[in-house]
Design an enzyme around this catalytic site. Structure first.
Site, short mmCIF file in Angstrom:
data_model
loop_
_atom_site.label_atom_id
_atom_site.label_comp_id
_atom_site.label_asym_id
_atom_site.label_seq_id
_atom_site.Cartn_x
_atom_site.Cartn_y
_atom_site.Cartn_z
CB VAL A 15 -25.01 3.25 1.93
CG1 VAL A 15 -26.02 4.34 1.64
CG2 VAL A 15 -25.42 1.95 1.27
CB CYS A 16 -22.08 6.00 5.47
SG CYS A 16 -23.38 5.18 6.40
CB THR A 17 -18.21 5.53 1.74
OG1 THR A 17 -17.86 4.79 2.91
CG2 THR A 17 -16.96 6.05 1.07
#
Ligand code: BEZ
Length: 247
Positions: A80-82
């Protein structure tokens, strides 16, 4: 040749091993995390110095006369952070238009950030064009109360702070780790703050730039007639709608 899935799984195992035995000297010794008083709207944003992918950053100096969006995410090499970091990089022209600088944070060391930045460029099709704080000693995470121990003992939650050029906190929001944020909403709030700082209006539900706004209840009709020459619709004495004036 490894399939994409096998590659991802292998990378994630390597990363877990690195996390278990960090070798990065810049990571520093573990620090005790003490609860810090929560920041509130209108508070002065705490200043700090910390390492980043663009060199050491002193927040106030780095901001200069700009607005800032400071946001944390749980950890490097997570899906998700990517996608979030790719989106913030893609939105740089929108942030620039509004005189806003974005700055990310995770409690991983710089060597991980540098490796991860290559993955972000590869998978999201955009280079990391804003600094990512390497907050391995959790200095900034603690200062901004980004670790919520009942959600996760050591990782930061998804916090967002909009800070204005006077270094005042203007928005706080906190999302859970499993939910990627909507950075169009962050831009929408910046548009609203910049408009309502300059004019005697507020922005109603689901407002977007260019939509009608509401006149502050502190403005009397006589004054409103002068301030809003395009006119306004009075649905109630406290509910007056006018086309969005320009700043
Ligand atoms: C992610 O960024 O993909 C993620 C991080 C922590 C928990 C769940 C998802």
């Amino acid at each position: 040749m490894l399939s994409q899935h096998e590659y991802g799984a292998e990378k994630s195992r390597d990363f877990e091993a690195m996390r278990a035995a960090p070798t990065d000297r810049r990571a520093g010794p573990p620090v005790e995390i003490r609860p810090s008083p929560s920041l509130r709207l209108g508070d002065k944003a705490p200043d700090f110095e910390q390492d980043s992918t663009q060199g050491p950053i002193h927040l106030y100096e780095w901001m200069g006369g700009s607005w800032a969006v400071l946001f944390s995410h749980p950890s490097d090499f997570t899906p998700v952070c990517t996608t979030e970091l790719g989106m913030v990089a893609r939105l740089k022209p929108e942030f620039d238009k509004r005189n806003v600088k974005a700055i990310g944070l995770s409690v991983d060391p710089l060597s991980y950030h540098d490796m991860w930045a290559r993955d972000i460029a590869e998978t999201q099709g955009v280079e990391l064009n804003f600094p990512l704080l390497a907050d391995a000693d959790r200095k900034v995470a603690v200062l901004y109360d980004m670790i919520h121990p009942n959600a996760h003992a050591t990782e930061t939650v998804r916090s967002v702070f909009i800070i204005d050029p006077n270094k005042t906190v203007r928005l706080l929001h906190t999302y859970p780790a499993s939910t990627g944020r909507n950075f169009d909403e962050v831009l929408r709030v910046i548009d609203s703050l910049q408009l309502t700082d300059d004019l005697q209006v507020a922005t109603p539900v689901n407002w977007n730039l260019g939509d009608d706004v509401v006149i502050l209840t502190s403005v009397r009709n006589q004054e409103a007639d002068k301030l809003f020459p395009q006119g306004y619709k009075e649905l109630k004495p406290y509910l007056r709608i006018t086309p969005q004036p320009s700043r």
